[in-house]
Design an enzyme around this catalytic site. Structure first.
Site, PDB file in Angstrom:
ATOM      1  N   PRO A 150       0.837  -1.198   0.000  1.00 30.64           N
ATOM      2  CA  PRO A 150       0.000   0.000   0.000  1.00 30.64           C
ATOM      3  C   PRO A 150       0.877   1.256   0.000  1.00 30.64           C
ATOM      4  O   PRO A 150       1.925   1.274   0.639  1.00 30.64           O
ATOM      5  CB  PRO A 150      -0.773  -0.089   1.333  1.00 30.64           C
TER       6      PRO A 150
ATOM      7  N   SER B 263       5.137  16.626   7.207  1.00 36.48           N
ATOM      8  CA  SER B 263       4.760  16.100   5.897  1.00 36.48           C
ATOM      9  C   SER B 263       3.296  16.328   5.546  1.00 36.48           C
ATOM     10  O   SER B 263       2.797  15.766   4.569  1.00 36.48           O
ATOM     11  CB  SER B 263       5.018  14.592   5.896  1.00 36.48           C
TER      12      SER B 263
ATOM     13  N   PHE C 244       1.680  16.234   2.045  1.00 37.69           N
ATOM     14  CA  PHE C 244       1.562  15.048   1.187  1.00 37.69           C
ATOM     15  C   PHE C 244       1.127  13.780   1.916  1.00 37.69           C
ATOM     16  O   PHE C 244       0.566  12.878   1.302  1.00 37.69           O
ATOM     17  CB  PHE C 244       2.913  14.740   0.522  1.00 37.69           C
TER      18      PHE C 244
ATOM     19  N   ARG D 271       2.519   5.206  13.126  1.00 38.41           N
ATOM     20  CA  ARG D 271       2.500   5.802  14.479  1.00 38.41           C
ATOM     21  C   ARG D 271       3.064   7.218  14.440  1.00 38.41           C
ATOM     22  O   ARG D 271       4.054   7.549  15.112  1.00 38.41           O
ATOM     23  CB  ARG D 271       3.353   4.986  15.466  1.00 38.41           C
TER      24      ARG D 271
ATOM     25  N   LEU E 298       0.672  -5.912   7.485  1.00 37.53           N
ATOM     26  CA  LEU E 298      -0.393  -6.832   7.898  1.00 37.53           C
ATOM     27  C   LEU E 298      -1.658  -6.678   7.061  1.00 37.53           C
ATOM     28  O   LEU E 298      -2.496  -7.575   7.022  1.00 37.53           O
ATOM     29  CB  LEU E 298      -0.766  -6.576   9.370  1.00 37.53           C
TER      30      LEU E 298
ATOM     31  N   ILE F  61      -5.228  -0.028   5.921  1.00 40.16           N
ATOM     32  CA  ILE F  61      -6.235   0.758   6.641  1.00 40.16           C
ATOM     33  C   ILE F  61      -7.154   1.396   5.608  1.00 40.16           C
ATOM     34  O   ILE F  61      -6.677   2.058   4.685  1.00 40.16           O
ATOM     35  CB  ILE F  61      -5.545   1.849   7.486  1.00 40.16           C
TER      36      ILE F  61
ATOM     37  N   TYR G 101      15.497  15.402  17.176  1.00 41.48           N
ATOM     38  CA  TYR G 101      15.619  15.291  15.725  1.00 41.48           C
ATOM     39  C   TYR G 101      17.041  15.649  15.342  1.00 41.48           C
ATOM     40  O   TYR G 101      17.532  16.711  15.718  1.00 41.48           O
ATOM     41  CB  TYR G 101      14.720  16.365  15.121  1.00 41.48           C
TER      42      TYR G 101
END
Lengths: 443, 443
Positions: free
Chosen positions: A9, A79, A82, A92, A146, A149, A353
């Site tokens: 996906p 982000s 996009f 997450r 898995l 969504i 970061y």
């Protein structure tokens, strides 16, 4: 399954973990399942303050629609332009305003998840439940391994009465971190609060994206003299924090007052609203700068971690030093950018970061050198008590630390979950752990 | 495994879901693994505001130790007197002050979990992580079916400067719920906020545990006349809310001011501090009242659910009506207590607690009648959009709704997790789902 296909996906494609790469040993037909057309808002529930949308909706589109109706979903990752709702859940994700609105796991009320064994969905859209291990939490962070969504119910919030930027200048990074620690302990964090180190502060000036940048505003006022002469701040140590206040007027005023007062205790100077706005927007610009840099032989990327408060300073110092040292030993000839930022505050620690970049001119394989240095940096992060990732996820580039992170029993558990939901490995992007022996990981 | 034993861990034994019962078809030797001696605090980390303790420590003991050092863990379930840290994690517990401190899943930073396949523990004690499905979330709510929690790192908080009680009186339950909804939408909830319905308000007066109870204070002042005559509140509709404010002085003052102001909008009257204190403490007393009642033939119990805001009123009304109707049809001759309370507010909904009791005199099997009525009530809860449980968990008495709650694929997933971590079913209390065909459930 009967068609002998693999499915990967794809949402907004903003992953920075090679999550969308096809494993090199995949021999089946690979279907890239583009979620782009699943972009509808299904309903907005004004009484429960929830919104149901298809998973392929892009962040900025979701937010624009909600804004038009007087709401926000509050999730603002770099982000957002996009990345998609489904992508946020599957990685997450965390947004810059998580202090006010929560991370994605705090925002999700309900999910529809389609996997080879069928559909997973709870029967109720309730705010909290105690019914065994939470199946939503198994989908959150599953990174396309898995299933996919299809729909998400998320919380929405009335647009805040006031949105205001703010900033602080600190004599050094340590003062800034100590200030952040105290903000967290006192639970007075505004919607967003981020601390740049000195390198990033200087870079922010050099970029001069806005005419009213930090440096400009400091140069053209008494502020610069005040800071550098009277307060004795040193140019190679100064760092800055930017914040975003959101809420009703009295709330924002109280937050601003508390923060300004507390900053003094840590020798901070209030830097004003314009600098805050500039600093906040710089984050969005950095993503574009990376691409611009690559056209000129400059390789750069960011990566993040989370770490307990008492380890923040050591981790930041060690990882930056290591990156500079490694770059030198790998033959990088130009000075490197090894910078960091504290982007999220939590009760028990922070998200840090790192930004790392260098001019690859003269190197035979710049990208390989970059990878080597980032790998060494991540080893150092883990050794300093940091996590494998705070919100970018694992994908393929961080799989080698999954065993250390979750332990052998934990990994076996994740494999058992995969076996149950997708026994034929149809969702075969091989993120997180290896099922059919991908070459990307030692697991 | 080689000893052919089953293990059932026991913490404080306060479960109300038959979670500690041995399945009737268990033929092996059953070891009741009492956690009582695992009651040590291992360390307190003042910089990261965390505490590591063994899982068997009892709530009040943990809290007393923390208080002595100037901290609180903030988790305050009704059962704090007896329930344990490990029990909180294994049942996905919620405390009365979750608005300020969070539920147990928000408080846990790290876990050690011993299961037949080995130990599950993360390598880092970080505030937040993105490393695939969160293994902590699989342990949370596992109810002793997968292994045993041995140690937990939880957040701690400096003791609040101020702790203050408060209360409101509303003309009816609907006004109170609408007030709560607005408090949640505006995000101005104090540490605790709970709304009793009229039956509970009246019962609170009848108990007269404290001389300064609601009724007394209202009787002996102009308040009663003000409320019943001037404001036109009706005795059979009045309901009350109690709240607990915690924080620094300015924070508590602001919260109190905002709430008092907002209550007016919903025709609420400020009921004062003493009534708030009494109402809050009544919760602890109710657990004892149940035992007292049983000695006199009165069977009573409480059960809870969570529900979206728009369904709160219908659910409360329908479930109470159903309990009264069912009691009648089951031959209960005396009037029943069918009462409810909104105990937790969330952005997207609330937790509702029901209290149900009746005098079983004249019934052949009172306990069976109670079970029948509670089962019918739970069916009605589910039909009204409520959840199987908010924080009491599932145990054995709610297993029949697990399939509806989590769906067939969800249940298969939970079974796969069980198979992986405990293939020989050593942790065999048969809560949540059936592995060896327990008679307690259709799953």
């Amino acid at each position: 399954m009967s068609h002998n296909c693999a499915i990967i996906p794809i949402g907004g494609g903003t992953s920075v973990t090679n999550a969308l790469e096809t494993p090199v040993n995949e021999t089946r037909l690979v279907i890239s399942l583009d979620m782009a057309l699943l972009d509808k808002i299904l309903w907005i529930d004004r009484e429960n303050l929830t919104c149901r949308a298809e998973a392929g909706i892009v962040g900025q589109s979701l937010e624009r629609h909600l804004n038009e109706k007087g709401y926000t979903c509050g999730h603002e990752p770099d982000s957002i332009e996009f990345s998609t709702l489904g992508g946020w859940v599957s990685t997450r994700a965390s947004g810059m305003k998580k202090n006010r609105y929560g991370n994605i796991e705090d925002l999700v009320v309900h999910l529809n998840f389609v996997c080879p064994k069928g559909i997973i969905q709870k029967q109720c859209q309730v705010p909290r439940i105690s019914s065994g291990p939470d199946i939503h939490e198994i989908i959150l962070g599953s990174e396309g391994t898995l299933g996919v969504i299809s729909e998400v119910t998320i919380k929405i919030f009335p647009l805040p009465e006031i949105k205001k930027f703010g900033s602080f200048v600190f004599p050094n990074f340590e003062s800034g971190v100590n200030f952040f620690r105290e903000v967290a302990a006192k639970r007075i964090q505004p919607a967003s609060l981020r601390l740049m180190d000195n390198d990033q502060f200087v870079m922010g000036q050099a970029l001069k994206i806005a005419s009213d940048s930090w440096w400009a505003s400091l140069k053209n006022s008494v502020s610069k003299m005040y800071i550098t002469s009277w307060k004795g701040f040193k140019g190679d140590q100064i760092c800055a924090a930017t914040c975003v206040y959101e809420g009703c007027r009295s709330e924002v005023e109280q937050q601003e007052e508390s923060l300004n007062k507390l900053a003094c205790k840590f020798h901070g100077v209030v830097g004003g609203e314009e600098n805050g706005r500039y600093g906040y927007r710089l984050t969005f610009a950095i993503a574009y700068l990376r691409d611009l840099g690559m056209n000129h032989g400059v390789l750069g990327e960011s990566f993040e971690t989370s770490v307990p408060w008492d380890k923040v300073l050591t981790l930041c110092r060690n990882v930056k030093e290591l990156m500079r040292r490694e770059a030198k030993s790998q033959g990088v000839m130009h000075p490197v950018l090894a910078s960091c930022r504290v982007t999220q505050v939590y009760d028990a620690g922070a998200c840090v970061y790192f930004y790392f970049g260098f001019n690859a001119k003269g190197l035979i394989n710049g990208l390989q050198v970059y990878d080597k240095i980032e790998t060494a940096a991540r080893d150092e992060i883990i050794a300093c008590g940091g996590s494998i990732s705070h919100h970018h996820g694992v994908g393929k580039i961080r799989k080698q630390w999954m065993l250390t992170t979750n332990g052998a029993v934990g990994i076996a558990l994740l494999k058992a979950i995969k076996s149950e939901l997708d026994p034929a490995n149809i969702f075969a992007n091989a993120n997180l752990i290896d099922i059919i022996g991908s070459p990307h990981s030692k697991l």
